[in-house]
Motif scaffolding. Structure first.
Motif, PDB file in Angstrom:
ATOM      1  N   GLY A 145       0.810  -1.217   0.000  1.00 30.98           N
ATOM      2  CA  GLY A 145       0.000   0.000   0.000  1.00 30.98           C
ATOM      3  C   GLY A 145       0.839   1.260   0.000  1.00 30.98           C
ATOM      4  N   ARG A 146       1.890   1.293   0.827  1.00 30.37           N
ATOM      5  CA  ARG A 146       2.742   2.483   0.899  1.00 30.37           C
ATOM      6  C   ARG A 146       3.542   2.669  -0.384  1.00 30.37           C
ATOM      7  NH1 ARG A 146       3.333   5.031   5.779  1.00 30.37           N
ATOM      8  NH2 ARG A 146       2.280   4.042   7.529  1.00 30.37           N
ATOM      9  N   MET A 273      -6.644   6.678  -6.475  1.00 28.70           N
ATOM     10  CA  MET A 273      -5.890   5.518  -6.023  1.00 28.70           C
ATOM     11  C   MET A 273      -4.964   5.885  -4.866  1.00 28.70           C
ATOM     12  SD  MET A 273      -5.069   3.676  -9.705  1.00 28.70           S
ATOM     13  CE  MET A 273      -4.289   2.214  -9.005  1.00 28.70           C
ATOM     14  N   PHE A 274      -4.444   7.110  -4.858  1.00 29.36           N
ATOM     15  CA  PHE A 274      -3.580   7.562  -3.762  1.00 29.36           C
ATOM     16  C   PHE A 274      -4.304   7.443  -2.427  1.00 29.36           C
ATOM     17  CE2 PHE A 274      -2.218  11.016  -0.936  1.00 29.36           C
ATOM     18  CZ  PHE A 274      -0.873  10.730  -0.825  1.00 29.36           C
ATOM     19  N   PHE A 275      -5.523   7.968  -2.372  1.00 26.05           N
ATOM     20  CA  PHE A 275      -6.307   7.873  -1.137  1.00 26.05           C
ATOM     21  C   PHE A 275      -6.788   6.439  -0.911  1.00 26.05           C
ATOM     22  CE2 PHE A 275      -6.730  12.348  -2.429  1.00 26.05           C
ATOM     23  CZ  PHE A 275      -6.278  12.961  -1.276  1.00 26.05           C
ATOM     24  N   GLY A 276      -7.027   5.730  -2.011  1.00 22.50           N
ATOM     25  CA  GLY A 276      -7.455   4.341  -1.893  1.00 22.50           C
ATOM     26  C   GLY A 276      -6.406   3.458  -1.255  1.00 22.50           C
ATOM     27  N   TYR A 277      -5.139   3.646  -1.640  1.00 19.13           N
ATOM     28  CA  TYR A 277      -4.068   2.831  -1.062  1.00 19.13           C
ATOM     29  C   TYR A 277      -3.982   3.035   0.443  1.00 19.13           C
ATOM     30  CZ  TYR A 277      -2.314   1.817  -5.771  1.00 19.13           C
ATOM     31  OH  TYR A 277      -2.180   1.382  -7.062  1.00 19.13           O
ATOM     32  N   PHE A 279      -6.407   4.068   2.442  1.00 17.83           N
ATOM     33  CA  PHE A 279      -7.634   3.567   3.063  1.00 17.83           C
ATOM     34  C   PHE A 279      -7.654   2.046   3.126  1.00 17.83           C
ATOM     35  CE2 PHE A 279     -12.014   2.053   2.665  1.00 17.83           C
ATOM     36  CZ  PHE A 279     -12.622   2.702   3.734  1.00 17.83           C
ATOM     37  N   TRP A 280      -7.371   1.399   1.988  1.00 24.65           N
ATOM     38  CA  TRP A 280      -7.540  -0.058   1.924  1.00 24.65           C
ATOM     39  C   TRP A 280      -6.451  -0.812   2.662  1.00 24.65           C
ATOM     40  CZ3 TRP A 280     -12.166  -1.350   1.055  1.00 24.65           C
ATOM     41  CH2 TRP A 280     -12.975  -0.655   0.138  1.00 24.65           C
ATOM     42  N   SER A 281      -5.219  -0.276   2.748  1.00 28.76           N
ATOM     43  CA  SER A 281      -4.172  -0.978   3.497  1.00 28.76           C
ATOM     44  C   SER A 281      -4.565  -1.106   4.965  1.00 28.76           C
ATOM     45  CB  SER A 281      -2.830  -0.252   3.363  1.00 28.76           C
ATOM     46  OG  SER A 281      -2.889   1.048   3.923  1.00 28.76           O
ATOM     47  N   LYS A 282      -5.213  -0.066   5.513  1.00 30.26           N
ATOM     48  CA  LYS A 282      -5.694  -0.135   6.893  1.00 30.26           C
ATOM     49  C   LYS A 282      -6.819  -1.150   7.029  1.00 30.26           C
ATOM     50  CE  LYS A 282      -4.519   4.705   7.834  1.00 30.26           C
ATOM     51  NZ  LYS A 282      -5.051   6.060   8.164  1.00 30.26           N
ATOM     52  N   LYS A 283      -7.715  -1.179   6.051  1.00 33.99           N
ATOM     53  CA  LYS A 283      -8.839  -2.113   6.116  1.00 33.99           C
ATOM     54  C   LYS A 283      -8.381  -3.558   5.961  1.00 33.99           C
ATOM     55  CE  LYS A 283     -11.727   1.197   6.705  1.00 33.99           C
ATOM     56  NZ  LYS A 283     -12.293   1.415   8.065  1.00 33.99           N
ATOM     57  N   ILE A 284      -7.337  -3.770   5.136  1.00 34.69           N
ATOM     58  CA  ILE A 284      -6.807  -5.130   4.975  1.00 34.69           C
ATOM     59  C   ILE A 284      -6.252  -5.625   6.300  1.00 34.69           C
ATOM     60  CG2 ILE A 284      -4.997  -6.507   3.870  1.00 34.69           C
ATOM     61  CD1 ILE A 284      -5.313  -4.641   1.409  1.00 34.69           C
ATOM     62  N   ASN A 285      -5.502  -4.761   6.992  1.00 32.95           N
ATOM     63  CA  ASN A 285      -4.936  -5.149   8.284  1.00 32.95           C
ATOM     64  C   ASN A 285      -6.027  -5.384   9.325  1.00 32.95           C
ATOM     65  OD1 ASN A 285      -2.225  -5.029   7.455  1.00 32.95           O
ATOM     66  ND2 ASN A 285      -2.117  -2.823   7.835  1.00 32.95           N
ATOM     67  N   LYS A 286      -7.149  -4.668   9.219  1.00 35.87           N
ATOM     68  CA  LYS A 286      -8.221  -4.787  10.205  1.00 35.87           C
ATOM     69  C   LYS A 286      -9.137  -5.969   9.933  1.00 35.87           C
ATOM     70  CE  LYS A 286     -11.957  -2.138  12.390  1.00 35.87           C
ATOM     71  NZ  LYS A 286     -12.652  -0.820  12.438  1.00 35.87           N
ATOM     72  N   TYR A 287      -9.536  -6.156   8.658  1.00 36.72           N
ATOM     73  CA  TYR A 287     -10.535  -7.170   8.343  1.00 36.72           C
ATOM     74  C   TYR A 287      -9.970  -8.406   7.638  1.00 36.72           C
ATOM     75  CZ  TYR A 287     -13.858  -3.445   9.437  1.00 36.72           C
ATOM     76  OH  TYR A 287     -14.559  -2.454  10.064  1.00 36.72           O
ATOM     77  N   GLY A 288      -8.734  -8.323   7.155  1.00 36.49           N
ATOM     78  CA  GLY A 288      -8.133  -9.460   6.471  1.00 36.49           C
ATOM     79  C   GLY A 288      -8.319  -9.396   4.964  1.00 36.49           C
ATOM     80  N   SER A 323     -13.731   4.779  -9.794  1.00 44.33           N
ATOM     81  CA  SER A 323     -13.278   3.410 -10.011  1.00 44.33           C
ATOM     82  C   SER A 323     -11.841   3.218  -9.528  1.00 44.33           C
ATOM     83  CB  SER A 323     -13.384   3.045 -11.490  1.00 44.33           C
ATOM     84  OG  SER A 323     -12.452   3.774 -12.273  1.00 44.33           O
ATOM     85  N   GLY A 324     -11.025   4.276  -9.621  1.00 38.82           N
ATOM     86  CA  GLY A 324      -9.644   4.187  -9.166  1.00 38.82           C
ATOM     87  C   GLY A 324      -9.530   3.882  -7.679  1.00 38.82           C
ATOM     88  N   PHE A 325     -10.487   4.352  -6.904  1.00 36.59           N
ATOM     89  CA  PHE A 325     -10.484   4.104  -5.464  1.00 36.59           C
ATOM     90  C   PHE A 325     -10.567   2.610  -5.172  1.00 36.59           C
ATOM     91  CE2 PHE A 325     -12.811   3.679  -1.407  1.00 36.59           C
ATOM     92  CZ  PHE A 325     -11.952   4.371  -0.563  1.00 36.59           C
ATOM     93  N   PHE A 326     -11.456   1.902  -5.875  1.00 39.27           N
ATOM     94  CA  PHE A 326     -11.600   0.463  -5.673  1.00 39.27           C
ATOM     95  C   PHE A 326     -10.485  -0.321  -6.375  1.00 39.27           C
ATOM     96  CE2 PHE A 326     -15.912   2.047  -4.927  1.00 39.27           C
ATOM     97  CZ  PHE A 326     -16.213   1.399  -3.734  1.00 39.27           C
TER      98      PHE A 326
END
Length: 408
Positions: A145-146, A273-277, A279-288, A323-326
């Motif tokens: 993500g980073r 995508m910048f904001f998506g990366y 956002f989603w890296s945190k969600k991956i660590n939280k929810y798997g 769409s870039g966010f997802f």
């Protein structure tokens, strides 16, 4: 940020980010404008579809033997570096195409793209395995993500100015082609910097000298976690890849986008995508991985619908940004998810097998999309792509529920 105090680990983390930046700068100098360059060489919608699909056919036969070959080598790091050089060398061949006879330029460009996909696909298989070697499972999502997040500012600036330059600087079509050639040469230079950074990765001896592991298709297919991921991913990839040439055709042929607009669309998507990366890296660590894979692919299933609902380039800019966010989440989580369901000691072979299947999809799905477009029109074709993406996402949801049930 770091879960490991090993100096080599921290150095690899920083190199990983720097490598990602150089890789993206190299890609952004030509990839967003690749189809437009092909069109200016005299290419048609058929050439665009072939450019998307033929690499899949070639890679389907090349990737697995390449992965098996890499698995036999003691120094995979050095071998992967050679593949990077060969792949980037094709950028110079792209720059040479306008010097050749006009009638063969479109098909020759497609041919070079296909040939470039051979070393590039084997390199990507090995590189994805390297990520598993560089980072522990709990650190991968954050590292990926980073890396992706830090590439965005540099690529946005580059894409903005390249789009403007291609649209406003040339006074004639010949001058515009010459500017494309300059960009290909500069992209090659970025590729050589990328290669230099790659050589600096510190790989431990245990990863550098893995023992030879025999390929066994039956064994791989008996890995239920891998096969469930593979089935869901292939269904999603079919719809994902089907839409690639359709998006290009819709943007260029239907909405008449020139190079500057292609740059704006790429920038809008990159900023999202910048904001998506983040956002989603945190969600991956939280929810798997499993949950986020399902959610992000569901968001991407809506992208073809957004295109259908975009009557002009201004609206499409908003759609591409959403769409870039997802897309950011999907790019991050699919690799992390794949690395989670495969044994690390066999990662090169597993990733090679996975890549073979996704490349078979890449070979077939754009042609299916092109056939539907020619038969029923662009809107029906985009709808079909959305359907397959949706089925893939629902399959990921089903997989997530199934494996949560097994864990109880």
């Amino acid at each position: 940020m770091f879960q490991n105090d090993d100096p080599s680990y921290k150095i690899n983390y920083k190199l990983f980010v720097a490598y990602g930046i150089m890789y993206e700068l190299m890609m952004r100098l030509y990839q967003p404008f690749q189809a437009k360059f092909l069109q200016r060489l005299g290419g048609t919608d058929v050439h665009i579809a072939l450019m998307s699909s033929i690499p899949g056919f070639v890679m389907a036969f090349i990737v697995l033997p390449g992965a098996i070959y890499l698995n036999r080598l003691e120094d995979k790091h050095k071998a992967t570096g050679r593949l990077i050089f060969i792949s980037r060398f094709f950028l110079l061949l792209f720059a040479a195409i306008p010097f050749l006879p006009t009638n063969i330029q479109p098909i020759l460009f497609v041919a070079f793209v296909v040939m470039m996909s051979v070393p590039n696909s084997i390199y990507l298989t090995s590189y994805q395995s390297f990520i598993g070697d560089l980072f522990e499972p709990e650190a991968r999502a954050d590292a990926i993500g980073r890396r992706n997040m830090f590439t965005v500012p540099a690529t946005v600036v580059l894409t903005f100015f390249t789009g403007l330059a291609l649209n406003h600087l040339p006074g004639t079509e010949a001058e515009r082609i010459q500017l494309y050639q300059v960009f290909y040469v500069v992209a090659f230079v970025f590729g050589m910097v990328e290669l230099n950074i790659f050589k600096k990765f510190r790989i431990s001896d245990t990863h550098m000298t893995k023992k030879f592991i025999k390929f066994s298709f039956k064994e791989f297919m008996s890995n239920k976690k891998f096969t469930r991921f593979l089935k869901s991913s292939l269904l999603f990839h079919f719809g994902w890849q089907m839409a690639w040439p359709l998006f290009t055709i819709y943007t260029i042929s239907v909405l008449n986008a020139h190079e500057a607009w292609l740059g704006y669309l790429s920038i809008g998507q990159s900023l999202a995508m910048f904001f998506g990366y983040m956002f989603w890296s945190k969600k991956i660590n939280k929810y798997g991985n499993h949950v986020i894979t399902a959610v992000c692919t569901m968001g991407m299933a809506l992208t073809p619908v957004f295109y259908i609902l975009s009557p002009n380039l201004s609206v499409l800019l908003i759609s591409a940004s959403v769409s870039g966010f997802f897309t950011a989440g999907t790019i991050s989580v699919l690799l992390s998810d794949l690395l989670e369901v495969i044994p690390q000691e066999k990662s090169v072979l597993y990733i090679g097998l996975y890549t073979v299947f996704t490349n078979i999809s890449l070979a077939v799905s754009p042609l299916v999309g092109s056939f539907i477009k020619e038969t029923y029109g662009i809107y029906v074709a985009l709808g079909a792509a959305a359907f397959f993406r949706m089925m893939g996402s629902l399959s990921f949801f089903k997989r997530s529920r199934h494996e949560q049930g097994e864990a109880l």
